[in-house]
Design a protein around this motif. Structure first.
Motif, short mmCIF file in Angstrom:
data_model
loop_
_atom_site.label_atom_id
_atom_site.label_comp_id
_atom_site.label_asym_id
_atom_site.label_seq_id
_atom_site.Cartn_x
_atom_site.Cartn_y
_atom_site.Cartn_z
N THR A 171 15.25 7.01 5.73
CA THR A 171 14.88 5.86 6.56
C THR A 171 14.60 6.28 7.99
O THR A 171 13.59 5.86 8.58
CB THR A 171 16.00 4.79 6.52
OG1 THR A 171 16.21 4.42 5.16
CG2 THR A 171 15.62 3.57 7.33
N LEU A 172 15.46 7.11 8.57
CA LEU A 172 15.26 7.56 9.95
C LEU A 172 13.97 8.37 10.09
O LEU A 172 13.18 8.13 11.02
CB LEU A 172 16.46 8.38 10.41
CG LEU A 172 17.78 7.62 10.57
CD1 LEU A 172 18.93 8.57 10.87
CD2 LEU A 172 17.66 6.55 11.65
N ALA A 173 13.77 9.32 9.17
CA ALA A 173 12.56 10.15 9.23
C ALA A 173 11.31 9.31 9.05
O ALA A 173 10.32 9.46 9.77
CB ALA A 173 12.63 11.25 8.18
N GLY A 207 -1.80 -5.38 12.82
CA GLY A 207 -0.89 -5.23 13.96
C GLY A 207 0.09 -4.08 13.75
O GLY A 207 0.61 -3.88 12.65
N TRP A 208 0.35 -3.34 14.82
CA TRP A 208 1.17 -2.13 14.72
C TRP A 208 2.58 -2.41 14.24
O TRP A 208 3.13 -1.65 13.45
CB TRP A 208 1.19 -1.37 16.05
CG TRP A 208 2.02 -2.02 17.11
CD1 TRP A 208 1.60 -2.92 18.04
CD2 TRP A 208 3.41 -1.82 17.34
NE1 TRP A 208 2.65 -3.31 18.83
CE2 TRP A 208 3.78 -2.64 18.43
CE3 TRP A 208 4.40 -1.04 16.74
CZ2 TRP A 208 5.08 -2.69 18.93
CZ3 TRP A 208 5.69 -1.10 17.24
CH2 TRP A 208 6.02 -1.92 18.32
N PHE A 209 3.21 -3.49 14.71
CA PHE A 209 4.60 -3.75 14.35
C PHE A 209 4.74 -4.04 12.87
O PHE A 209 5.61 -3.50 12.19
CB PHE A 209 5.17 -4.90 15.19
CG PHE A 209 6.63 -5.14 14.92
CD1 PHE A 209 7.59 -4.27 15.42
CD2 PHE A 209 7.04 -6.22 14.15
CE1 PHE A 209 8.94 -4.47 15.16
CE2 PHE A 209 8.39 -6.43 13.89
CZ PHE A 209 9.34 -5.56 14.40
N GLY A 210 3.91 -4.90 12.34
CA GLY A 210 3.95 -5.23 10.92
C GLY A 210 3.66 -4.02 10.04
O GLY A 210 4.30 -3.83 9.00
N VAL A 211 2.70 -3.21 10.47
CA VAL A 211 2.37 -1.99 9.71
C VAL A 211 3.56 -1.04 9.73
O VAL A 211 3.91 -0.44 8.71
CB VAL A 211 1.10 -1.31 10.26
CG1 VAL A 211 0.89 0.05 9.63
CG2 VAL A 211 -0.11 -2.19 10.04
N TRP A 212 4.21 -0.89 10.88
CA TRP A 212 5.36 0.01 10.98
C TRP A 212 6.50 -0.45 10.09
O TRP A 212 7.03 0.33 9.29
CB TRP A 212 5.81 0.10 12.44
CG TRP A 212 7.01 0.96 12.66
CD1 TRP A 212 7.18 2.26 12.26
CD2 TRP A 212 8.22 0.60 13.32
NE1 TRP A 212 8.42 2.72 12.64
CE2 TRP A 212 9.08 1.71 13.30
CE3 TRP A 212 8.65 -0.57 13.94
CZ2 TRP A 212 10.35 1.70 13.86
CZ3 TRP A 212 9.91 -0.57 14.52
CH2 TRP A 212 10.75 0.55 14.47
N THR A 240 7.34 1.50 6.51
CA THR A 240 8.68 2.11 6.44
C THR A 240 9.46 1.54 5.26
O THR A 240 10.03 2.30 4.46
CB THR A 240 9.44 1.89 7.76
OG1 THR A 240 8.71 2.51 8.83
CG2 THR A 240 10.83 2.50 7.71
N LEU A 241 9.47 0.23 5.12
CA LEU A 241 10.19 -0.40 4.01
C LEU A 241 9.58 -0.02 2.66
O LEU A 241 10.32 0.20 1.69
CB LEU A 241 10.22 -1.92 4.18
CG LEU A 241 11.05 -2.46 5.34
CD1 LEU A 241 10.88 -3.98 5.46
CD2 LEU A 241 12.51 -2.09 5.19
N VAL A 293 0.83 -1.21 0.00
CA VAL A 293 0.00 0.00 0.00
C VAL A 293 0.87 1.25 0.00
O VAL A 293 0.65 2.18 -0.79
CB VAL A 293 -0.96 0.00 1.21
CG1 VAL A 293 -1.62 1.36 1.39
CG2 VAL A 293 -2.02 -1.09 1.05
N ILE A 294 1.86 1.31 0.87
CA ILE A 294 2.69 2.51 0.98
C ILE A 294 3.60 2.68 -0.23
O ILE A 294 3.82 3.80 -0.71
CB ILE A 294 3.50 2.51 2.30
CG1 ILE A 294 2.53 2.47 3.50
CG2 ILE A 294 4.42 3.71 2.37
CD1 ILE A 294 1.52 3.62 3.55
#
Length: 196
Positions: A45-47, A136-141, A145-146, A14-15
């Motif tokens: 990546t950091l931002a 789930g928040w971790f997978g979405v994050w 990001t990737l 999606v992203i």
């Protein structure tokens, strides 16, 4: 499929698609004509990791939105400053050139700050918030990001290729113009947000 893997895969897709043609992908291309690839990619990546961590926190826990009008206004000012800085150009002595090749911190900070401000309230942030309400928040994050970094890395590859083919003056004027366009774009978004 494992829930974390599913949320990571969905968020990445999606992203990545949402980022194609987005202003931050154009920013990545612009920064890649000015700085080395790795500091640009590290700043992005950091931002992105910070913004998307905030996004999943909002989507998962709060369900509220940030005051994007004022954030967009701050980002608009930053982009106009980047535009003038790029337009002015820099001339370095040989000693300064050798030091600049080794110093990447200022590029990471400039890119990271610009991306952080530009992404607050952007469609990819809103998409990440939305995804975090269903997955789930971790997978979405991780996935968001990737996905964004991958799309922006694609722009960096294109930007580096253009940087080798175009004269320095053309690159400087083009990069300046893009920063001014981003600044005006964000200023208009800020005014619309603050007056509605």
């Amino acid at each position: 499929m494992d829930a974390v893997l599913l949320s990571t895969a969905v968020s990445f897709g999606v992203i990545f698609v949402a980022e194609l043609g987005d202003k931050s992908q154009l920013m990545a291309l612009t920064f890649a004509t000015r700085f080395k690839v790795w500091p640009v990619l590290l700043g992005i990546t950091l931002a992105t990791a910070l913004v998307h961590l905030a996004s999943v926190a909002i989507g998962f826990g709060l369900g509220a939105a940030l005051p994007t009008g004022w954030i967009n206004l701050a980002a608009a000012i930053a982009f106009v400053v980047f535009g003038f800085w790029t337009l002015r150009g820099d001339s370095l002595t040989d000693d300064e050139k050798s030091k600049a090749q080794n110093v990447t911190r200022s590029a990471v900070i400039a890119v990271g700050t610009a991306f952080f401000l530009a992404e607050l309230g952007d469609k990819t942030m809103l998409a990440t918030i939305t995804l975090a309400t269903d997955y789930g928040w971790f997978g979405v994050w991780v996935g968001s990001t990737l996905g964004m970094v991958a799309a922006d890395a694609l722009a960096i590859v294109v930007g580096r290729a253009l940087g080798k083919a175009l004269p320095e003056k053309t690159i400087r004027y083009g990069a300046s113009a893009l920063f001014f366009v981003f600044g005006v774009w964000l200023a208009v978004e800020a005014v619309l947000e603050l007056t509605s």
